[in-house]
Design an enzyme around this catalytic site. Sequence first.
Site, PDB file in Angstrom:
ATOM      1  N   ARG A 123       0.859  -1.184   0.000  1.00 48.91           N
ATOM      2  CA  ARG A 123       0.000   0.000   0.000  1.00 48.91           C
ATOM      3  C   ARG A 123       0.896   1.234   0.000  1.00 48.91           C
ATOM      4  NH1 ARG A 123       2.428   1.779   3.670  1.00 48.91           N
ATOM      5  NH2 ARG A 123       0.882   3.415   3.749  1.00 48.91           N
ATOM      6  N   GLY A 124       0.267   2.414  -0.123  1.00 53.50           N
ATOM      7  CA  GLY A 124       1.062   3.636  -0.262  1.00 53.50           C
ATOM      8  C   GLY A 124       1.224   3.942  -1.747  1.00 53.50           C
ATOM      9  N   ALA A 125       0.980   5.200  -2.116  1.00 54.94           N
ATOM     10  CA  ALA A 125       0.836   5.534  -3.537  1.00 54.94           C
ATOM     11  C   ALA A 125       2.022   5.121  -4.425  1.00 54.94           C
ATOM     12  CB  ALA A 125       0.540   7.029  -3.658  1.00 54.94           C
ATOM     13  N   ARG A 175      -7.264  -0.253  -6.840  1.00 60.15           N
ATOM     14  CA  ARG A 175      -7.400   0.781  -5.795  1.00 60.15           C
ATOM     15  C   ARG A 175      -7.630   2.123  -6.494  1.00 60.15           C
ATOM     16  NH1 ARG A 175      -4.024   0.880  -0.553  1.00 60.15           N
ATOM     17  NH2 ARG A 175      -5.890   2.055   0.004  1.00 60.15           N
ATOM     18  N   GLN A 220      -1.750   2.156   9.941  1.00 62.21           N
ATOM     19  CA  GLN A 220      -0.485   2.257   9.201  1.00 62.21           C
ATOM     20  C   GLN A 220       0.549   3.071   9.988  1.00 62.21           C
ATOM     21  OE1 GLN A 220      -3.497   2.642   7.883  1.00 62.21           O
ATOM     22  NE2 GLN A 220      -3.573   2.259   5.698  1.00 62.21           N
ATOM     23  N   ASP A 223      -2.020  10.533  -1.909  1.00 60.68           N
ATOM     24  CA  ASP A 223      -2.350   9.492  -2.888  1.00 60.68           C
ATOM     25  C   ASP A 223      -2.709  10.073  -4.243  1.00 60.68           C
ATOM     26  OD1 ASP A 223      -3.001   8.428  -0.058  1.00 60.68           O
ATOM     27  OD2 ASP A 223      -2.621   6.692  -1.336  1.00 60.68           O
ATOM     28  N   ASN A 229      -5.405  12.295   0.838  1.00 55.98           N
ATOM     29  CA  ASN A 229      -4.517  11.446   1.645  1.00 55.98           C
ATOM     30  C   ASN A 229      -5.399  10.694   2.646  1.00 55.98           C
ATOM     31  OD1 ASN A 229      -1.795  10.569   2.220  1.00 55.98           O
ATOM     32  ND2 ASN A 229      -1.994  11.603   4.179  1.00 55.98           N
ATOM     33  N   LYS A 230      -4.773   9.828   3.399  1.00 55.09           N
ATOM     34  CA  LYS A 230      -5.503   8.962   4.339  1.00 55.09           C
ATOM     35  C   LYS A 230      -6.508   9.763   5.172  1.00 55.09           C
ATOM     36  CE  LYS A 230      -5.168   5.383   4.552  1.00 55.09           C
ATOM     37  NZ  LYS A 230      -6.104   4.478   3.800  1.00 55.09           N
TER      38      LYS A 230
END
Length: 371
Positions: free
Chosen positions: A53-55, A94, A207, A248, A258-259
């Site tokens: 995960r993570g862009a 995603r 995370q 992201d 973002n998150k």
Amino acid sequence: MKVDGKDMRPIWFDPYSQRVQVLDQRFLPHELVVNTLATVDETIFTLKEMVVRGAPLIGATGALGVYISLVQKDHKGADNDYLLSECRRLKDARPTAVNLAWGVDRVMAAALKYEAHEKRVQAALDEALTIIEEEAVNCRKIGEYGLPLIEALSRKKKGEPVNILTHCNAGWLACIEYGTATAPVYTAFDAGIPVHVWVDETRPLNQGSRLTAWELGKHGVSHTIVTDNAGGHLMQHGRVDLVIVGTDRTTRTGDVANKIGTYLKALAAKDNGIPFYVALPSSTFDWRLTDGITGIPIEERDPDEIRYVQGLCNGRSEKVLVPPENSPTANHAFDVTPARLVTGFITERGVCRATEEGILSLFPEKTPVTK
Ligand code: MRU
């Protein structure tokens, strides 16, 4: 980056087995599990279930996914339609992180330059590995360009630790090396500047407390995990000097997805006069979008991520149910922070203001052509 003295990345191509391997982030920090990706279905599972995960890492995984689609045994010599539909499936895994479509499209275009299957395979692998190396370099540069911000605060604080708050994991686990939000922190730490990181735990999948805390700890960076709602309080009491987060997807006008929870941190930072920076490689800009709130698709994830919490219990990984069995939950994974709340962007080309003009001053080739 190093883990217990060993070089580690979250994704790599093993030249001996000719396989793509990833660190399974679902089991961190308590177990170091490595998975092999041999099919597009496995790659899609890996993306969807947040094994990775993570862009930037999502982009790298999608890029290698195109190579995997071409080498998948039962599809050798597959035609263009097959390749295009596998790329579509990868891109849908995603929706919010724009790096996924960027990485997949870039590798697909490289492969489609050739007719012969073997040449396509080689072109796809070469392009995916190029993306991975480029993103590693981009993150190192983000660290170098972000360093002066921390140096200036350190001078102002006369050597007292600079307190940096971050949300989610925008570290090397989310990228390839250094991370985006963490790159300036690692660079400052390595330069001997005292830093301390407030790590938002980042519910529901933690995370921050699972991944960012693990990374920082392995590198020796002083940090403290706080609940997602603690940031405003810390800021009011002068305990945060700087906020740096990842993203992201960021529009050409500077709106930042973002998150979930990032927006609230930006509001609190604004109210308290604390600089709020977003660190990103250029692969995370969506050059087509001008309005993040209406334009950026926000991923809604499995409600069970909210209902259950996973952790170590008597040495074993366990999942426990938290809320009443039948209470409904809604799991919006990202939010959008409007550009007006962002102090600036830290990119591989330098630091700029969070406006279209500011961004285009670093990326002039993205200026729209006017007739
Ligand atoms: O759902 P995730 O864990 O993929 O979300 C990641 C984040 O929101 C990160 O902060 C963002 O991708 C930046 S990663 C450098």
